[in-house]
Write a protein that holds these residues in place. Structure first.
Motif, mmCIF file in Angstrom:
data_model
loop_
_atom_site.group_PDB
_atom_site.id
_atom_site.type_symbol
_atom_site.label_atom_id
_atom_site.label_comp_id
_atom_site.label_asym_id
_atom_site.label_seq_id
_atom_site.Cartn_x
_atom_site.Cartn_y
_atom_site.Cartn_z
ATOM 1 N N TYR A 55 -9.261 44.901 96.899
ATOM 2 C CA TYR A 55 -10.217 45.884 96.360
ATOM 3 C C TYR A 55 -11.319 46.070 97.091
ATOM 4 N N GLU A 56 -11.540 45.429 98.244
ATOM 5 C CA GLU A 56 -12.712 45.435 99.086
ATOM 6 C C GLU A 56 -12.740 47.022 99.723
ATOM 7 N N LYS A 57 -11.652 47.643 99.971
ATOM 8 C CA LYS A 57 -11.487 48.777 100.431
ATOM 9 C C LYS A 57 -12.396 49.994 99.389
ATOM 10 N N TYR A 58 -12.562 49.648 98.466
ATOM 11 C CA TYR A 58 -13.404 50.333 97.414
ATOM 12 C C TYR A 58 -15.060 50.260 97.386
ATOM 13 N N ASP A 59 -15.286 49.215 98.336
ATOM 14 C CA ASP A 59 -16.738 48.865 98.535
ATOM 15 C C ASP A 59 -17.420 48.857 97.267
ATOM 16 N N ILE A 60 -16.856 47.876 96.507
ATOM 17 C CA ILE A 60 -17.563 47.649 95.019
ATOM 18 C C ILE A 60 -18.046 46.377 94.986
ATOM 19 N N PHE A 61 -17.914 45.568 95.859
ATOM 20 C CA PHE A 61 -18.529 44.183 95.664
ATOM 21 C C PHE A 61 -19.839 43.770 96.729
ATOM 22 N N HIS A 62 -20.897 43.645 95.795
ATOM 23 C CA HIS A 62 -22.232 43.497 96.197
ATOM 24 C C HIS A 62 -22.835 42.108 95.855
ATOM 25 N N PRO A 63 -23.720 41.456 96.444
ATOM 26 C CA PRO A 63 -23.867 41.220 97.892
ATOM 27 C C PRO A 63 -22.724 40.703 98.744
ATOM 28 N N GLU A 64 -21.893 40.008 98.192
ATOM 29 C CA GLU A 64 -20.665 39.411 99.104
ATOM 30 C C GLU A 64 -19.377 39.841 98.607
ATOM 31 N N LYS A 65 -18.509 40.274 99.670
ATOM 32 C CA LYS A 65 -17.141 40.610 99.389
ATOM 33 C C LYS A 65 -16.447 39.320 99.158
ATOM 34 N N PRO A 66 -15.304 39.591 98.450
ATOM 35 C CA PRO A 66 -14.277 38.123 98.145
ATOM 36 C C PRO A 66 -13.935 37.409 99.330
ATOM 37 N N SER A 67 -13.617 38.135 100.600
ATOM 38 C CA SER A 67 -13.230 37.671 101.896
ATOM 39 C C SER A 67 -14.582 36.864 102.214
ATOM 40 N N ASP A 68 -15.698 37.071 101.982
ATOM 41 C CA ASP A 68 -16.927 36.396 102.509
ATOM 42 C C ASP A 68 -17.012 35.194 101.630
ATOM 43 N N VAL A 69 -16.868 35.159 100.404
ATOM 44 C CA VAL A 69 -16.907 34.181 99.613
ATOM 45 C C VAL A 69 -16.089 33.073 100.053
ATOM 46 N N LEU A 70 -14.547 33.482 100.174
ATOM 47 C CA LEU A 70 -13.344 32.780 100.580
ATOM 48 C C LEU A 70 -13.903 32.155 101.903
ATOM 49 N N LYS A 71 -14.363 32.817 102.764
ATOM 50 C CA LYS A 71 -14.625 32.330 104.043
ATOM 51 C C LYS A 71 -15.685 31.145 104.004
ATOM 52 N N ASN A 72 -16.614 31.268 103.132
ATOM 53 C CA ASN A 72 -17.669 30.452 103.068
ATOM 54 C C ASN A 72 -17.097 29.113 102.364
ATOM 55 N N ILE A 73 -16.481 29.288 101.416
ATOM 56 C CA ILE A 73 -15.948 28.007 100.764
ATOM 57 C C ILE A 73 -14.953 27.317 101.776
ATOM 58 N N THR A 74 -14.003 27.904 102.411
ATOM 59 C CA THR A 74 -13.266 27.121 103.331
ATOM 60 C C THR A 74 -13.985 26.497 104.607
ATOM 61 N N LYS A 75 -15.186 27.244 104.944
ATOM 62 C CA LYS A 75 -15.947 26.913 106.160
ATOM 63 C C LYS A 75 -16.797 25.527 105.523
ATOM 64 N N ASN A 76 -16.749 25.369 104.379
ATOM 65 C CA ASN A 76 -17.764 24.149 103.819
ATOM 66 C C ASN A 76 -16.939 23.491 102.881
ATOM 67 N N LEU A 77 -15.505 23.531 102.977
ATOM 68 C CA LEU A 77 -14.765 22.747 102.201
ATOM 69 C C LEU A 77 -14.934 21.388 101.928
ATOM 70 N N GLU A 78 -15.234 20.643 103.175
ATOM 71 C CA GLU A 78 -15.317 19.065 103.262
ATOM 72 C C GLU A 78 -16.862 19.051 102.381
ATOM 73 N N SER A 79 -17.729 19.646 102.452
ATOM 74 C CA SER A 79 -18.996 19.559 101.643
ATOM 75 C C SER A 79 -18.756 19.623 100.235
ATOM 76 N N HIS A 80 -17.953 20.834 99.852
ATOM 77 C CA HIS A 80 -17.627 20.912 98.506
ATOM 78 C C HIS A 80 -16.884 19.578 97.672
ATOM 79 N N VAL A 81 -15.867 19.429 98.607
ATOM 80 C CA VAL A 81 -15.053 18.488 97.995
ATOM 81 C C VAL A 81 -15.634 16.895 97.913
ATOM 82 N N ASN A 82 -16.625 16.721 99.119
ATOM 83 C CA ASN A 82 -17.395 15.345 98.888
ATOM 84 C C ASN A 82 -18.226 15.416 97.813
ATOM 85 N N GLY A 83 -18.851 16.616 97.393
ATOM 86 C CA GLY A 83 -19.553 16.746 96.348
ATOM 87 C C GLY A 83 -18.866 16.264 95.174
ATOM 88 N N PHE A 84 -17.549 16.841 95.051
ATOM 89 C CA PHE A 84 -16.812 16.401 93.888
ATOM 90 C C PHE A 84 -16.719 14.955 93.742
#
Length: 161
Positions: A55-84
């Motif tokens: 649904y990003e094509k509708y330009d309804i997500f602000h400030p971050e698009k779901p794809s950006d959130v997904l990239k951020n989580i996967t990029k920082n996956l090790e840190s997130h899991v270590n926090g757990f």
């Protein structure tokens, strides 16, 4: 403007439901100390974000698009899991401190670490998708660095016990 598609009421409800599930999942992932809940909700969170990307094509997500959130989580996956890992370890440490015998403490630590390593091995099985036509994330939910961190905690703890 004839070429521009509009969101249907059904799509808007679906998006709002997914966004609610994303926020609930983020809260759970950032607070839980249960490995089954953590990996299941992390995988579910990835599914929600993958489905929102359509649904990003509708330009309804602000400030971050779901794809950006997904990239951020996967990029920082090790840190997130270590926090757990650190949260679960700290909670277990508090509970074990109240035990009276050294045998009980050692047994509880061994059980904790065995269950944590088992959960890592089964991480992708705690949420397998909803079986519908929606997208499902099949990627990694932790890194080798996470396993190393858990192993180091285990060695440090069992030596000191």
């Amino acid at each position: 403007m004839f070429g521009k598609k509009k969101l249907t009421a059904f799509d808007a409800d679906y998006i709002n439901n997914l966004l609610k599930q994303v926020h609930e999942s983020e809260t759970i992932v950032n607070r839980t100390t249960n490995p089954t809940v953590f990996f299941g909700r992390l995988n579910f969170l990835f599914d929600c974000l993958l489905n929102l990307k359509d649904y990003e094509k509708y330009d309804i997500f602000h400030p971050e698009k779901p794809s950006d959130v997904l990239k951020n989580i996967t990029k920082n996956l090790e840190s997130h899991v270590n926090g757990f890992i650190d949260r679960a370890y700290t909670e277990k440490k508090k509970k074990i401190a109240s035990l009276k015998t050294q045998t009980a403490k050692t047994n509880n630590w061994e059980k904790f670490f065995n269950s944590m390593f088992a959960a890592f091995e089964l991480a992708n099985t705690f949420w397998t998708g909803n079986g519908k036509k929606e997208k499902h994330y099949n990627g990694v939910l932790y890194t080798k660095g996470n396993l190393k961190h858990l192993k180091e905690l285990e060695e440090k703890t069992l030596i000191n016990e």
